[in-house]
Motif scaffolding. Structure first.
Motif, PDB file in Angstrom:
ATOM      1  N   GLU A  20      -7.638 -26.508 -19.464  1.00 42.34           N
ATOM      2  CA  GLU A  20      -7.974 -25.904 -20.750  1.00 42.34           C
ATOM      3  C   GLU A  20      -8.509 -24.501 -20.499  1.00 42.34           C
ATOM      4  N   PHE A  21      -7.699 -23.496 -20.840  1.00 42.07           N
ATOM      5  CA  PHE A  21      -8.093 -22.104 -20.606  1.00 42.07           C
ATOM      6  C   PHE A  21      -8.936 -21.550 -21.750  1.00 42.07           C
ATOM      7  N   ALA A  22      -8.957 -22.213 -22.878  1.00 42.55           N
ATOM      8  CA  ALA A  22      -9.701 -21.696 -24.020  1.00 42.55           C
ATOM      9  C   ALA A  22     -10.580 -22.787 -24.617  1.00 42.55           C
ATOM     10  N   SER A  23     -11.560 -23.234 -23.852  1.00 44.68           N
ATOM     11  CA  SER A  23     -12.525 -24.180 -24.398  1.00 44.68           C
ATOM     12  C   SER A  23     -13.892 -23.519 -24.346  1.00 44.68           C
ATOM     13  N   GLY A  24     -14.905 -24.227 -24.787  1.00 43.20           N
ATOM     14  CA  GLY A  24     -16.225 -23.605 -24.865  1.00 43.20           C
ATOM     15  C   GLY A  24     -16.193 -22.492 -25.892  1.00 43.20           C
ATOM     16  N   ASN A  25     -16.701 -21.324 -25.522  1.00 42.37           N
ATOM     17  CA  ASN A  25     -16.692 -20.167 -26.418  1.00 42.37           C
ATOM     18  C   ASN A  25     -15.624 -19.165 -26.010  1.00 42.37           C
ATOM     19  N   VAL A  26     -14.573 -19.643 -25.345  1.00 37.02           N
ATOM     20  CA  VAL A  26     -13.487 -18.769 -24.907  1.00 37.02           C
ATOM     21  C   VAL A  26     -12.416 -18.718 -25.997  1.00 37.02           C
ATOM     22  N   HIS A  27     -12.011 -17.502 -26.359  1.00 32.68           N
ATOM     23  CA  HIS A  27     -10.969 -17.313 -27.371  1.00 32.68           C
ATOM     24  C   HIS A  27      -9.657 -16.998 -26.669  1.00 32.68           C
ATOM     25  N   LEU A  28      -8.624 -17.780 -26.960  1.00 36.10           N
ATOM     26  CA  LEU A  28      -7.301 -17.538 -26.388  1.00 36.10           C
ATOM     27  C   LEU A  28      -6.603 -16.463 -27.211  1.00 36.10           C
ATOM     28  N   ILE A  29      -6.175 -15.416 -26.540  1.00 34.49           N
ATOM     29  CA  ILE A  29      -5.489 -14.301 -27.207  1.00 34.49           C
ATOM     30  C   ILE A  29      -3.989 -14.511 -27.073  1.00 34.49           C
ATOM     31  N   THR A  30      -3.311 -14.627 -28.206  1.00 35.63           N
ATOM     32  CA  THR A  30      -1.877 -14.903 -28.182  1.00 35.63           C
ATOM     33  C   THR A  30      -1.048 -13.750 -28.756  1.00 35.63           C
ATOM     34  N   THR A  31      -1.713 -12.775 -29.394  1.00 30.14           N
ATOM     35  CA  THR A  31      -1.010 -11.611 -29.934  1.00 30.14           C
ATOM     36  C   THR A  31      -1.856 -10.363 -29.700  1.00 30.14           C
ATOM     37  N   LYS A  32      -1.199  -9.217 -29.709  1.00 28.58           N
ATOM     38  CA  LYS A  32      -1.922  -7.943 -29.569  1.00 28.58           C
ATOM     39  C   LYS A  32      -2.888  -7.771 -30.749  1.00 28.58           C
ATOM     40  N   GLU A  33      -2.467  -8.251 -31.917  1.00 29.74           N
ATOM     41  CA  GLU A  33      -3.310  -8.151 -33.114  1.00 29.74           C
ATOM     42  C   GLU A  33      -4.594  -8.968 -32.954  1.00 29.74           C
ATOM     43  N   SER A  34      -4.475 -10.186 -32.374  1.00 27.25           N
ATOM     44  CA  SER A  34      -5.685 -11.002 -32.192  1.00 27.25           C
ATOM     45  C   SER A  34      -6.613 -10.347 -31.162  1.00 27.25           C
ATOM     46  N   TRP A  35      -6.042  -9.676 -30.159  1.00 24.71           N
ATOM     47  CA  TRP A  35      -6.846  -8.922 -29.193  1.00 24.71           C
ATOM     48  C   TRP A  35      -7.644  -7.834 -29.924  1.00 24.71           C
ATOM     49  N   GLU A  36      -6.933  -7.028 -30.714  1.00 26.52           N
ATOM     50  CA  GLU A  36      -7.588  -5.922 -31.422  1.00 26.52           C
ATOM     51  C   GLU A  36      -8.661  -6.440 -32.383  1.00 26.52           C
ATOM     52  N   GLU A  37      -8.366  -7.542 -33.040  1.00 29.01           N
ATOM     53  CA  GLU A  37      -9.319  -8.157 -33.970  1.00 29.01           C
ATOM     54  C   GLU A  37     -10.599  -8.589 -33.237  1.00 29.01           C
ATOM     55  N   LYS A  38     -10.444  -9.264 -32.091  1.00 27.70           N
ATOM     56  CA  LYS A  38     -11.609  -9.754 -31.334  1.00 27.70           C
ATOM     57  C   LYS A  38     -12.406  -8.602 -30.719  1.00 27.70           C
ATOM     58  N   VAL A  39     -11.721  -7.587 -30.201  1.00 28.28           N
ATOM     59  CA  VAL A  39     -12.413  -6.437 -29.614  1.00 28.28           C
ATOM     60  C   VAL A  39     -13.186  -5.685 -30.706  1.00 28.28           C
ATOM     61  N   SER A  40     -12.584  -5.560 -31.892  1.00 27.76           N
ATOM     62  CA  SER A  40     -13.280  -4.917 -33.025  1.00 27.76           C
ATOM     63  C   SER A  40     -14.491  -5.731 -33.452  1.00 27.76           C
ATOM     64  N   GLU A  41     -14.318  -7.047 -33.520  1.00 30.94           N
ATOM     65  CA  GLU A  41     -15.419  -7.943 -33.882  1.00 30.94           C
ATOM     66  C   GLU A  41     -16.568  -7.807 -32.880  1.00 30.94           C
ATOM     67  N   ALA A  42     -16.241  -7.761 -31.599  1.00 32.08           N
ATOM     68  CA  ALA A  42     -17.269  -7.614 -30.560  1.00 32.08           C
ATOM     69  C   ALA A  42     -18.003  -6.278 -30.715  1.00 32.08           C
ATOM     70  N   SER A  43     -17.269  -5.214 -30.972  1.00 38.19           N
ATOM     71  CA  SER A  43     -17.889  -3.895 -31.161  1.00 38.19           C
ATOM     72  C   SER A  43     -18.830  -3.918 -32.358  1.00 38.19           C
ATOM     73  N   ARG A  44     -18.364  -4.504 -33.435  1.00 39.49           N
ATOM     74  CA  ARG A  44     -19.164  -4.593 -34.669  1.00 39.49           C
ATOM     75  C   ARG A  44     -20.441  -5.391 -34.434  1.00 39.49           C
ATOM     76  N   ASP A  45     -20.332  -6.463 -33.624  1.00 41.05           N
ATOM     77  CA  ASP A  45     -21.487  -7.329 -33.360  1.00 41.05           C
ATOM     78  C   ASP A  45     -22.323  -6.868 -32.167  1.00 41.05           C
ATOM     79  N   GLY A  46     -21.918  -5.751 -31.536  1.00 38.44           N
ATOM     80  CA  GLY A  46     -22.653  -5.246 -30.380  1.00 38.44           C
ATOM     81  C   GLY A  46     -22.498  -6.110 -29.143  1.00 38.44           C
ATOM     82  N   LYS A  47     -21.371  -6.810 -29.024  1.00 36.06           N
ATOM     83  CA  LYS A  47     -21.132  -7.694 -27.872  1.00 36.06           C
ATOM     84  C   LYS A  47     -20.233  -7.011 -26.845  1.00 36.06           C
ATOM     85  N   ILE A  48     -20.470  -7.344 -25.594  1.00 38.83           N
ATOM     86  CA  ILE A  48     -19.587  -6.917 -24.508  1.00 38.83           C
ATOM     87  C   ILE A  48     -18.518  -7.992 -24.351  1.00 38.83           C
ATOM     88  N   VAL A  49     -17.272  -7.548 -24.148  1.00 42.00           N
ATOM     89  CA  VAL A  49     -16.144  -8.459 -23.993  1.00 42.00           C
ATOM     90  C   VAL A  49     -15.889  -8.715 -22.509  1.00 42.00           C
TER      91      VAL A  49
END
Length: 135
Positions: A20-49
């Motif tokens: 299982e590569f995406a269990s716990g708090n790991v988000h599986l990225i399957t599209t470039k759009e989901s990558w951009e969405e998660k990176v934007s979310e992290a920036s907005r929340d002040g999180k390091i990716v």
């Protein structure tokens, strides 16, 4: 969320077992759009990716998956992503992935650090250092 695996099982032990590569708090990225969405979310929340570029067939990646999952639960102030290089070949190439696993540490989409290879102690050390930066 989900639970981490506690034991690495290789294909000889159980050919039907899938790591299982995406269990716990790991988000599986399957599209470039989901990558951009998660990176934007992290920036907005002040999180390091922490981004793990890996492959399901890669033995060292499979060995690192349970630890990566554990770390995602231990450090909720970071955002953990996994990109399957075979699923997103072109996107992975744009990150100049030469070996799997490759871990990137990003703040606001910019690379802070990088780790190539399945080095558990070094991954833990870098995550602790990154966590210190985040606080």
């Amino acid at each position: 969320m989900g639970h981490c695996m506690t034991k690495y099982v290789n294909d000889e032990d159980d050919p039907n077992h899938k790591i299982e590569f995406a269990s716990g708090n790991v988000h599986l990225i399957t599209t470039k759009e989901s990558w951009e969405e998660k990176v934007s979310e992290a920036s907005r929340d002040g999180k390091i990716v922490v981004a793990n570029f890996s492959a399901s067939w890669c033995g060292p990646c499979r060995m690192m998956a349970p630890l990566y999952c554990e770390l995602s639960e231990k450090y909720p102030s970071l955002m953990f992503l996994t990109v399957d290089v075979d699923e997103l070949t072109e996107f992975s190439s744009s990150w100049d992935i030469k070996a799997t696993p490759t871990f990137f540490f990003l703040r606001d989409g910019q690379q802070l650090d990088k780790l190539v290879g399945a080095n558990k102690p070094e991954l833990q050390k870098k995550i602790i250092a990154i966590t210190d930066l985040a606080t």
